[in-house]
Enzyme design. Structure first.
Site, mmCIF file in Angstrom:
data_model
loop_
_atom_site.group_PDB
_atom_site.id
_atom_site.type_symbol
_atom_site.label_atom_id
_atom_site.label_comp_id
_atom_site.label_asym_id
_atom_site.label_seq_id
_atom_site.Cartn_x
_atom_site.Cartn_y
_atom_site.Cartn_z
ATOM 1 N N HIS A 94 -30.466 58.844 -7.498
ATOM 2 C CA HIS A 94 -30.402 60.110 -8.229
ATOM 3 C C HIS A 94 -29.641 61.146 -7.428
ATOM 4 O O HIS A 94 -29.331 60.960 -6.250
ATOM 5 C CB HIS A 94 -31.816 60.631 -8.524
ATOM 6 C CG HIS A 94 -32.580 61.031 -7.280
ATOM 7 N ND1 HIS A 94 -33.152 60.112 -6.424
ATOM 8 C CD2 HIS A 94 -32.839 62.249 -6.746
ATOM 9 C CE1 HIS A 94 -33.739 60.753 -5.421
ATOM 10 N NE2 HIS A 94 -33.554 62.054 -5.585
ATOM 11 N N ASP A 144 -30.255 65.397 -6.991
ATOM 12 C CA ASP A 144 -31.440 66.215 -7.245
ATOM 13 C C ASP A 144 -31.304 67.090 -8.497
ATOM 14 O O ASP A 144 -30.307 67.810 -8.668
ATOM 15 C CB ASP A 144 -31.753 67.064 -6.008
ATOM 16 C CG ASP A 144 -32.225 66.185 -4.843
ATOM 17 O OD1 ASP A 144 -32.923 65.192 -5.105
ATOM 18 O OD2 ASP A 144 -31.873 66.490 -3.684
ATOM 19 N N HIS A 186 -28.457 59.642 -4.012
ATOM 20 C CA HIS A 186 -29.286 59.150 -2.908
ATOM 21 C C HIS A 186 -30.529 58.495 -3.470
ATOM 22 O O HIS A 186 -30.876 58.682 -4.636
ATOM 23 C CB HIS A 186 -29.638 60.274 -1.930
ATOM 24 C CG HIS A 186 -30.435 61.396 -2.524
ATOM 25 N ND1 HIS A 186 -29.851 62.411 -3.254
ATOM 26 C CD2 HIS A 186 -31.761 61.671 -2.512
ATOM 27 C CE1 HIS A 186 -30.778 63.251 -3.651
ATOM 28 N NE2 HIS A 186 -31.964 62.831 -3.218
ATOM 29 N N ARG A 233 -37.817 69.676 2.717
ATOM 30 C CA ARG A 233 -36.520 69.850 2.040
ATOM 31 C C ARG A 233 -36.311 71.275 1.568
ATOM 32 O O ARG A 233 -37.208 71.877 0.981
ATOM 33 C CB ARG A 233 -36.402 68.926 0.827
ATOM 34 C CG ARG A 233 -34.971 68.872 0.309
ATOM 35 C CD ARG A 233 -34.852 68.001 -0.934
ATOM 36 N NE ARG A 233 -34.956 68.817 -2.129
ATOM 37 C CZ ARG A 233 -35.124 68.323 -3.362
ATOM 38 N NH1 ARG A 233 -35.236 67.024 -3.545
ATOM 39 N NH2 ARG A 233 -35.196 69.125 -4.396
HETATM 40 C C1 OGA Z 1 -35.087 64.112 -1.567
HETATM 41 C C2 OGA Z 1 -35.196 62.639 -1.646
HETATM 42 C C3 OGA Z 1 -35.527 60.644 -0.340
HETATM 43 C C4 OGA Z 1 -36.257 60.270 0.915
HETATM 44 O O1 OGA Z 1 -35.534 64.677 -0.555
HETATM 45 O O2 OGA Z 1 -34.524 64.721 -2.490
HETATM 46 O O3 OGA Z 1 -34.868 62.069 -2.663
HETATM 47 O O4 OGA Z 1 -35.906 59.211 1.475
HETATM 48 N N1 OGA Z 1 -35.617 62.042 -0.532
HETATM 49 O O5 OGA Z 1 -37.172 60.999 1.310
HETATM 50 MN MN MN Z 2 -33.836 63.541 -4.052
#
Ligand code: OGA
Ligand code: MN
Length: 289
Positions: free
Chosen positions: A111, A113, A265, A280
């Site tokens: 995806h 975000d 990602h 994040r």
């Molecule tokens: C995010 C995500 C993936 C992870 O932080 O947006 O998708 O590996 N993280 O934590």
């Molecule tokens: Mn993400």
């Protein structure tokens, strides 16, 4: 506690494999950075949609202050993951740190975000606070290279085409996997459908990027269901080919900044008895064109 500003001359940038990702070392992100250093980091991020900055010890306030250098910060629709004291900080933790809800392996599908909003975030900055000794890597795919590598016929077929993104699509997939309870239409009404170009253009660089993802892209607008599914499956399989993918193996203190316009990602599995806590911050973006 403002320290001595860091000089841009101390920055080192090493391309990773594939080189849409790069490792930046030198600056201490917990301190205020001078203009030249910030310009160097912004330039590194413009050139490399994924920038890894290892070895950072950051409090929530320090991560927020650093992130504000790149734009306006925003929260998340899943408010149970927002730090109660710092609503612009998303806590992805299997221990539910700081009063947030525990989350195991969030984002374990390809995806970008929050593409289910009209103005999805430009970028995200993830800090590995506590990472498991093995596993829990994050994978990133280069959507500019993926677009470039499409054959001419496919590129032509995608010209001017848009797709529908909605969180409802993700939720129904999770219901089908048995990890979320079914909801009525009425309960799902909050999850609107938005429409974005399948190929978007990045304002600062003029690059074109494929802009569909497994997580939230429900269908291609105006196409028959089977043709839409076939095209999306073909594009999604193509974008995650190994030649376009960087695998980040987390060390405690790593900061990874990614451009949501130019990458996908996904999270990967790890031993859930081990703590994994990530912070994040999310940088606002504009409506894709
Ligand atoms: C995010 C995500 C993936 C992870 O932080 O947006 O998708 O590996 N993280 O934590
Ligand atoms: Mn993400």
């Amino acid at each position: 506690m403002a320290g001595e500003p860091v000089s841009a001359l101390t920055i080192d940038l090493q391309p990773l494999e594939p080189p849409f990702a790069a490792k930046l070392s030198g600056p201490d992100l917990s301190r205020p950075l001078d203009g030249a250093t910030l310009d160097a980091i912004r330039e590194a991020w413009r050139r490399h949609p994924v920038v890894v900055i290892p070895g950072q010890e950051l409090s929530p306030e320090q991560q927020l202050a650093y992130s504000r250098n790149f734009g306006t910060l925003r929260g998340h629709t899943v408010t149970s993951l927002l730090h109660p004291q710092y609503p612009e900080l998303l806590v992805l933790s299997n221990r539910g740190r700081g009063g947030t809800a525990p989350i195991n392996n969030g984002g374990a599908y390809w995806h970008s975000d929050i593409t289910y909003e009209w103005e999805p975030p430009m970028g995200s900055i993830l800090h590995g606070v506590i990472v498991p000794p093995g596993g829990g890597d994050t994978l990133y795919a280069d959507m500019c290279a993926a677009y470039e590598a499409l054959d001419g016929e496919t590129k032509a077929a995608l010209e001017g085409v848009t797709a529908i993104h909605t969180y409802r699509f993700r939720y129904l997939a999770m219901v089908a996997e048995g990890v979320r309870p079914a909801r009525t239409e009425e309960q799902m009404a909050e999850w609107i459908e938005v429409e974005h170009p399948v190929v978007r253009t990045i304002a600062e660089t003029g690059q074109r990027a494929l802009y569909v993802n497994e997580g939230f892209t429900a269908r291609i607008a105006g196409w028959p269901e089977d043709e839409s599914r076939d095209m999306l499956d073909k594009l999604l399989a193509h974008t995650v080919e190994a030649r376009f993918v960087y695998r980040h193996r987390w060390q405690p203190g790593d900061v990874v900044m990614w451009d949501n316009r130019r990458t996908l990602h996904r999270a990967t599995e790890y031993d859930l008895t081990q703590e994994r806590t990530m912070h994040r911050t999310t940088i606002s973006g504009v409506r894709p064109v």
